[in-house]
Scaffold this active site. Structure first.
Site, PDB file in Angstrom:
ATOM      1  N   HIS A  30      29.138  -3.626  -8.539  1.00 21.69           N
ATOM      2  CA  HIS A  30      29.980  -2.499  -8.144  1.00 21.69           C
ATOM      3  C   HIS A  30      29.526  -1.929  -6.801  1.00 21.69           C
ATOM      4  O   HIS A  30      28.328  -1.792  -6.558  1.00 21.69           O
ATOM      5  CB  HIS A  30      29.938  -1.404  -9.209  1.00 21.69           C
ATOM      6  CG  HIS A  30      30.510  -1.822 -10.530  1.00 21.69           C
ATOM      7  ND1 HIS A  30      29.822  -2.625 -11.418  1.00 21.69           N
ATOM      8  CD2 HIS A  30      31.713  -1.568 -11.107  1.00 21.69           C
ATOM      9  CE1 HIS A  30      30.575  -2.844 -12.485  1.00 21.69           C
ATOM     10  NE2 HIS A  30      31.724  -2.210 -12.333  1.00 21.69           N
TER      11      HIS A  30
ATOM     12  N   ASP B  61      33.366  -4.321  -7.662  1.00 26.74           N
ATOM     13  CA  ASP B  61      34.455  -3.536  -8.236  1.00 26.74           C
ATOM     14  C   ASP B  61      34.410  -2.069  -7.841  1.00 26.74           C
ATOM     15  O   ASP B  61      33.351  -1.524  -7.502  1.00 26.74           O
ATOM     16  CB  ASP B  61      34.396  -3.600  -9.765  1.00 26.74           C
ATOM     17  CG  ASP B  61      34.950  -4.892 -10.325  1.00 26.74           C
ATOM     18  OD1 ASP B  61      35.102  -5.861  -9.560  1.00 26.74           O
ATOM     19  OD2 ASP B  61      35.197  -4.945 -11.550  1.00 26.74           O
TER      20      ASP B  61
END
Length: 274
Positions: free
Chosen positions: A240, A93
């Site tokens: 992430h 992400d």
């Protein structure tokens, strides 16, 4: 002052102290805990940035059903938390990021693994070459909102729709033939309005089932331990590739990939494109 007067004053003082303590406790109980996705956020000219917290412009409220129900493969408001098969999906992400995304891509390429990248629109617009690299290497692209606004779900349907379309447009500007089939709500703060917009735009709401909280930068060992112990057939793993120091994520990924490949088949989420 007489002894009885002193005793009376002491009793009154004790009663008042008790009342004040009760009032303080009541006040504390009425203040909701801050969702981890809303703390310490800042932004930059190139999209969301944060030191050890996920990006956000203002506080949000977590979904009422924040714990995924993996029994039927769905979580908050029916968002997907399972691949629907025995395969495992790695998702990244908040990128793309010029420092961390290339390192993640290099590791995935080294082990022949395809993943899913949930990109923030501002970052996609700022770094279109990285979006092209993600697509060119066979990874799936996912819409992660324009600027990672965890309060997006509280806004009007028109605002939500415009945000998601703008992000899609930024992805398509970089990769005109991309098929964006998924949307991941910042912070996992799903609302009926977001779900309805996803349905209208033909986007599959994408949640997760394994979260090592790498956005907190807990260190590679902690990230590795969580992913190793919680990943099972059908898991969607959240990590992430942007938003701060992601060295821990990169190091953990380097250790995890050979092990995960020995236990599971890793896949990018299918786009459904012809």
């Amino acid at each position: 002052m007489s002894g009885s007067t002193l005793k009376t004053a002491a009793v009154v003082t004790a009663v008042l102290a008790g009342l004040l303590a009760s009032a303080y406790a009541l006040g504390r109980s009425l203040v909701p805990e801050q969702h981890p996705s809303t703390a310490g956020a800042t932004t930059s000219a190139h999209g969301p940035r944060y030191a050890d917290q996920p990006p956000s412009d203002d506080p949000g409220t977590p979904s009422p059903d924040a714990t995924p129900d993996t029994a039927d493969g769905t979580g908050p408001y029916g968002a997907h938390v399972s691949t629907g098969s025995s395969r495992v999906a790695l998702t990244f992400d908040d990128g793309p990021d010029p420092r961390w995304t290339p390192q993640v891509l290099a590791l995935l390429s080294q082990y022949g693994v395809k993943a899913t990248f949930c990109v923030v629109g501002e970052n996609a617009e700022s770094y279109p070459d990285l979006v092209r690299s993600i697509a060119a290497e066979g990874h799936t692209l996912c819409n992660h909102s324009w600027k990672h606004d965890v309060n997006l779900g509280k806004r009007s349907p028109e605002t939500i729709r415009a945000d998601l379309r703008r992000t899609n447009d930024a992805i398509l500007a970089a990769v005109p033939n991309a098929h964006v089939a998924y949307y991941r709500q910042p912070g996992g703060v799903w609302t009926p309005q977001v779900m309805s917009t996803c349905a209208n735009l033909g986007l599959t709401p994408l949640h997760w089932s394994v979260d090592p909280s790498d956005w907190k930068a807990p260190g590679a060992t902690a990230i590795e331990r969580t992913v190793r112990s919680q990943t099972e057939p059908g898991s969607i793993v959240l990590m992430h590739d942007a938003g701060g120091d992601r060295s821990g994520t990169v190091t953990a990924l380097q250790r995890l990939l050979p092990e995960l490949l020995g236990r599971f088949e890793l896949e990018p989420l299918p786009t459904g494109a012809a």
